[in-house]
Scaffold this motif. Structure first.
Motif, mmCIF file in Angstrom:
data_model
loop_
_atom_site.group_PDB
_atom_site.id
_atom_site.type_symbol
_atom_site.label_atom_id
_atom_site.label_comp_id
_atom_site.label_asym_id
_atom_site.label_seq_id
_atom_site.Cartn_x
_atom_site.Cartn_y
_atom_site.Cartn_z
ATOM 1 N N LEU A 1 17.509 26.579 65.633
ATOM 2 C CA LEU A 1 16.852 27.418 66.631
ATOM 3 C C LEU A 1 17.900 28.029 67.558
ATOM 4 N N PRO A 2 17.667 29.242 68.070
ATOM 5 C CA PRO A 2 18.582 29.807 69.083
ATOM 6 C C PRO A 2 18.603 28.904 70.317
ATOM 7 N N PRO A 3 19.768 28.429 70.738
ATOM 8 C CA PRO A 3 19.814 27.410 71.799
ATOM 9 C C PRO A 3 19.157 27.828 73.103
ATOM 10 N N GLY A 59 23.953 19.602 71.226
ATOM 11 C CA GLY A 59 24.666 20.389 70.228
ATOM 12 C C GLY A 59 25.325 21.608 70.845
ATOM 13 N N LEU A 60 24.638 22.255 71.797
ATOM 14 C CA LEU A 60 25.223 23.404 72.485
ATOM 15 C C LEU A 60 26.424 22.973 73.321
ATOM 16 N N ARG A 84 22.767 34.609 74.536
ATOM 17 C CA ARG A 84 22.139 34.445 73.234
ATOM 18 C C ARG A 84 23.174 34.026 72.202
ATOM 19 N N ARG A 85 22.880 32.973 71.515
ATOM 20 C CA ARG A 85 23.751 32.491 70.437
ATOM 21 C C ARG A 85 22.917 32.327 69.178
ATOM 22 N N PRO A 86 23.523 32.564 68.022
ATOM 23 C CA PRO A 86 22.792 32.289 66.785
ATOM 24 C C PRO A 86 22.681 30.788 66.565
ATOM 25 N N PRO A 87 21.741 30.342 65.775
ATOM 26 C CA PRO A 87 21.674 28.913 65.435
ATOM 27 C C PRO A 87 22.960 28.438 64.774
#
Length: 391
Positions: free
Chosen positions: A73-75, A123-124, A189-192
C-alpha cells in the motif's frame, strides 16, 4: 548516522515522528478511559484488562490475512487512513449506553486495521533512514512513545477523575485526527515497497518465508513471549490500584523511556548485542515482590525499574533487520508488531482470569515468573549468530 540531529534532518522523519506521537497519545488516553469505563460498568478485572489490551488479539487475524498490505500500500495514504479510522471508532466508543459486546466488536475492527498500520509505519521508517540509522531512529520513536504515554496516562487519569472517561475518549479521537493530518501534510507520496496486490495468499507466503529461518524464529519469540507476559501484568494496573492506575502506567512509560535512551544512545554497539537476555530478566524480576502487596508508591518504583527492560526490543529489532531482506522489511516489522500485540492480548486474558480467582498482585507475580522462565529457555536454545540474511 550518529546523532538525533541527523535523524531530524532526514526528509520525512519529522512528520512521521509527529504523526506517531499524536497516535500514541491518543492510544494511551483512550485505552485508560475505556478500561476505566468498562470496569465501572462491570466491576470485572478480566473485562477491564481485555478492553485495554484485548484489541491486540485481533492482530493475529490481521497478521494471518492482511499483513501483505504493509509493503503493498502507498505509505502516506495507509498511515493517514488508519488514523482516521481510529478517530471514527473512538468517537463511537464514547457514545452513552453502548453495550459491552458492541465495545469489543468495535475494538476487533480497530485491531485489524492496526495490525497493518504498524507494518506500514515501521517499514516506512526503515525506508527513509539509512541502514545504520534504524536502531537510533526506532529508539527515538520508543522514547517518544514513553513520553507520550506518560503524558497520555497522566492527562487521561486527570480527565477520568475530574470529568469522565467519555470526555477522554472524545479528546483521543481528536488526537487520532491530528495524526492523520500530520501524515497527509508532511509525508510525500511514495510507491509501495513491493509489487502485486495485497492478498491472503501473499500474506501466508511472506509469513512462511520469514518463519522458515531458525534465527528469525528465535528473534520473533524473544520479541513476543517475555514482553507479552509482562504486558499481561500491566493490564491489571486498573484492578490492582483503581485510583492510581494512571500513575502506574506513567511510571511504566518512564522506565521504558530510560531503557530506550540507555540502549539506543548510550550503549556502544559492540556491547549492545549481549544485552537482550539481561534486559528481559530486568523486565520481569521487579514484579515478583508484588505478591507481598506493597504500597502503591513501592509498586510504582518497581514498575519503573522493570520497564527499563523493554529496551531489549531495540536489540532484537536490530537483529531482525539484519536477518530480513529489504523488500520484506515492512512485513517483517508488521509481523513483529502484530505478534507482540497478539501475545499481549493473549496474556491479558489469563491475567484477568487469574486475578479474579486470586488477586491482581498474585496474578502479576505469576506472569512475571512465567516471563523469567521464557527468557531463560530462549537464552538456552539460541541458535548460532553467524546467520546471513536469507533470501
Amino acid at each position: 548516522m550518529r546523532s538525533y540531529r541527523d535523524l531530524f534532518r532526514t526528509p520525512e522523519f519529522t512528520p512521521l515522528f509527529l504523526s506517531s506521537a499524536a497516535l500514541t497519545a491518543a492510544q494511551t488516553m483512550s485505552g485508560l478511559a475505556l478500561a476505566t469505563l468498562v470496569y465501572r460498568q462491570t466491576a470485572s478485572p478480566l473485562l477491564s484488562a481485555l478492553s485495554m489490551f484485548g484489541p491486540s488479539l485481533a492482530h493475529v487475524l490481521g497478521a494471518s490475512l492482511f499483513l501483505s498490505a504493509a509493503d503493498r500500500l502507498p505509505p502516506r495514504a495507509a498511515i493517514a487512513g488508519a488514523a482516521l479510522s481510529f478517530a471514527a471508532v473512538t468517537a463511537v466508543l464514547a457514545l452513552p449506553g453502548l453495550p459491552v459486546v458492541a465495545v469489543f466488536a468495535i475494538l476487533l475492527v480497530k485491531g485489524l486495521v492496526a495490525s497493518v498500520g504498524g507494518g506500514v509505519r515501521w517499514g516506512l521508517l526503515n525506508e527513509i533512514l539509512p541502514k545504520d540509522g534504524y536502531l537510533l531512529g526506532r529508539s527515538v520513536f520508543n522514547m517518544m512513545n514513553g513520553v507520550m504515554q506518560i503524558a497520555g496516562y497522566a492527562t487521561g487519569g486527570v480527565l477520568v477523575a475530574f470529568l469522565s472517561p467519555r470526555t477522554s475518549l472524545l479528546l483521543a479521537a481528536g488526537l487520532y485526527a491530528t495524526a492523520a493530518a500530520a501524515a497527509l501534510l508532511g509525508l510525500t507520496r511514495r510507491p509501495p515497497r513491493a509489487t502485486g496486490r495485497p492478498s491472503v495468499r501473499a500474506t501466508w507466503r511472506a509469513n512462511a518465508l520469514l518463519w522458515s529461518s531458525a534465527p528469525r524464529r528465535h528473534v520473533y519469540l524473544g520479541l513476543w513471549l517475555p514482553n507479552g507476559l509482562i504486558v499481561g501484568c500491566e493490564s491489571l494496573y486498573v484492578s490492582y490500584a483503581p485510583d492510581a492506575a494512571g500513575t502506574l502506567f506513567a511510571c511504566a512509560a518512564l522506565g521504558m523511556l530510560a531503557g530506550d535512551i540507555t540502549v539506543g544512545r548510550l550503549v556502544p554497539p559492540r556491547h549492545r548485542r549481549r544485552l537482550a537476555t539481561p534486559l528481559l530478566l530486568l523486565l520481569a524480576t521487579p514484579y515478583l515482590p508484588l505478591a507481598l502487596h506493597p504500597p502503591v508508591a513501592v509498586a510504582a518504583v518497581l514498575v519503573t525499574v522493570a520497564s527499563a527492560g523493554f529496551g531489549a526490543s531495540l536489540v532484537q529489532q536490530e537483529r531482525l533487520m539484519d536477518l530480513t531482506p529489504s523488500a520484506l522489511s515492512g512485513h517483517a516489522l508488521g509481523l513483529h508488531s502484530s505478534g507482540m500485540l497478539t501475545l499481549q492480548g493473549v496474556c491479558a486474558a489469563p491475567a484477568g482470569g487469574l486475578a479474579q480467582l486470586t488477586s491482581p498482585a498474585a496474578a502479576m507475580t505469576a506472569l512475571a515468573v512465567a516471563s523469567v522462565a521464557a527468557t531463560l529457555l530462549l537464552a538456552a536454545t539460541a541458535p548460532g549468530r553467524r546467520a546471513a540474511v536469507p533470501a
